[in-house]
Design a protein around this motif. Structure first.
Motif, PDB file in Angstrom:
ATOM      1  N   ARG A   1       0.554  -1.010   0.147  1.00  0.00           N
ATOM      2  CA  ARG A   1      -0.002   0.189   0.082  1.00  0.00           C
ATOM      3  C   ARG A   1       1.128   1.290   0.002  1.00  0.00           C
ATOM      4  O   ARG A   1       0.245   2.402   0.346  1.00  0.00           O
ATOM      5  N   LEU A   2       2.133   1.472  -0.008  1.00  0.00           N
ATOM      6  CA  LEU A   2       3.086   2.597  -0.234  1.00  0.00           C
ATOM      7  C   LEU A   2       3.569   2.924  -1.374  1.00  0.00           C
ATOM      8  O   LEU A   2       4.548   1.473  -1.823  1.00  0.00           O
ATOM      9  N   ALA A   3       3.313   3.467  -1.900  1.00  0.00           N
ATOM     10  CA  ALA A   3       5.254   4.010  -3.265  1.00  0.00           C
ATOM     11  C   ALA A   3       6.078   3.961  -2.211  1.00  0.00           C
ATOM     12  O   ALA A   3       6.254   4.454  -1.097  1.00  0.00           O
ATOM     13  N   PRO A   4       7.170   3.254  -3.279  1.00  0.00           N
ATOM     14  CA  PRO A   4       8.637   3.365  -3.048  1.00  0.00           C
ATOM     15  C   PRO A   4       9.252   3.815  -3.551  1.00  0.00           C
ATOM     16  O   PRO A   4       8.880   4.599  -4.612  1.00  0.00           O
ATOM     17  N   LEU A   5      10.144   4.037  -2.560  1.00  0.00           N
ATOM     18  CA  LEU A   5      11.132   4.692  -3.017  1.00  0.00           C
ATOM     19  C   LEU A   5      12.234   4.231  -3.782  1.00  0.00           C
ATOM     20  O   LEU A   5      11.808   2.946  -3.840  1.00  0.00           O
ATOM     21  N   PRO A   6      12.879   4.328  -4.943  1.00  0.00           N
ATOM     22  CA  PRO A   6      13.300   3.398  -5.915  1.00  0.00           C
ATOM     23  C   PRO A   6      14.506   2.200  -4.974  1.00  0.00           C
ATOM     24  O   PRO A   6      15.022   3.292  -4.221  1.00  0.00           O
ATOM     25  N   ARG A   7      14.669   1.266  -5.512  1.00  0.00           N
ATOM     26  CA  ARG A   7      15.824   0.403  -5.204  1.00  0.00           C
ATOM     27  C   ARG A   7      15.407  -0.109  -3.788  1.00  0.00           C
ATOM     28  O   ARG A   7      15.789  -0.601  -2.826  1.00  0.00           O
ATOM     29  N   GLN A   8      13.186   0.258  -3.556  1.00  0.00           N
ATOM     30  CA  GLN A   8      12.413   0.134  -2.371  1.00  0.00           C
ATOM     31  C   GLN A   8      11.998  -0.848  -2.118  1.00  0.00           C
ATOM     32  O   GLN A   8      11.028  -0.248  -3.471  1.00  0.00           O
ATOM     33  N   VAL A   9      11.753  -2.206  -2.084  1.00  0.00           N
ATOM     34  CA  VAL A   9      10.560  -3.696  -2.861  1.00  0.00           C
ATOM     35  C   VAL A   9      10.042  -4.089  -1.107  1.00  0.00           C
ATOM     36  O   VAL A   9      10.982  -4.216  -0.265  1.00  0.00           O
ATOM     37  N   ASP A  10       8.649  -3.831  -1.321  1.00  0.00           N
ATOM     38  CA  ASP A  10       8.159  -4.707  -0.710  1.00  0.00           C
ATOM     39  C   ASP A  10       7.601  -5.999  -1.012  1.00  0.00           C
ATOM     40  O   ASP A  10       7.372  -6.111  -1.951  1.00  0.00           O
ATOM     41  N   VAL A  11       8.145  -6.486   0.618  1.00  0.00           N
ATOM     42  CA  VAL A  11       9.026  -8.442  -0.150  1.00  0.00           C
ATOM     43  C   VAL A  11       7.952  -9.521   0.585  1.00  0.00           C
ATOM     44  O   VAL A  11       7.264 -10.489   0.522  1.00  0.00           O
TER      45      VAL A  11
END
Length: 173
Positions: free
Chosen positions: A135-145
């Motif tokens: 549900r959160l817009a990620p920053l570049p190089r950030q991934v919800d696993v």
């Protein structure tokens, strides 16, 4: 040996079905499907990093049963729902609140929560996290696993890298 990452199973948590829109008819069906998908993906000699919220309000006996049923060597990065019944289990190879790993030439920062900034961020490090259930817009190089983002399956670094490439292409268009 392959290495996998996952988060936010919320085993036993009836509210997860509604809160996160999980497509299961019952908690028992949800738990069974997630165990099956884990074991279809992870082999007995593989390593898995679980980035928190393994189970919610479950007995130590139930948590032990789940850990025993799941393939691989399992490491836990603790989440907000991982209490003593979870963290004290002998089925974890390690339990910690934060970790940094180098995997296949990539520096990974593992934490349950998505970070605003992280170590080696400016040098290409990736932040793998859970907690936000997609549900959160990620920053570049950030991934919800978290499982809600990956068909309720653990993922490899190669899958994460492919996801980041697709995300970068879609931003560029």
């Amino acid at each position: 040996m392959a290495r996998f990452f996952t988060s936010d199973h919320h085993f036993g948590h009836g509210g997860a079905r509604g809160l996160f829109g999980r497509p299961f008819g019952s908690v028992a069906e949800m738990d069974a499907a997630m165990v099956a998908r884990w074991n279809q993906t992870v082999g007995p000699d593989d390593e898995l990093w679980h980035l928190g919220d393994f189970a919610v309000r479950q007995s130590a006996a139930r948590i032990g049963e789940l850990l025993a049923a799941l393939a691989g060597t399992k490491h836990l990065i603790t989440g907000n729902n991982d209490g003593p019944a979870t963290t004290a289990m002998a089925g974890w190879a390690s339990v910690q609140s934060y970790a940094e790993l180098e995997v296949d030439g990539s520096w990974l920062v593992l934490f349950h929560y998505p970070l605003r900034t992280w170590n080696r961020m400016g040098r290409g490090a990736l932040n793998l996290h859970g907690h936000s259930h997609g549900r959160l817009a990620p920053l570049p190089r950030q991934v919800d696993v978290g499982v809600d983002c990956w068909d309720f399956r653990p993922v490899t670094l190669d899958q994460i890298r492919a996801h980041l490439r697709r995300r970068a292409r879609s931003r560029a268009s």
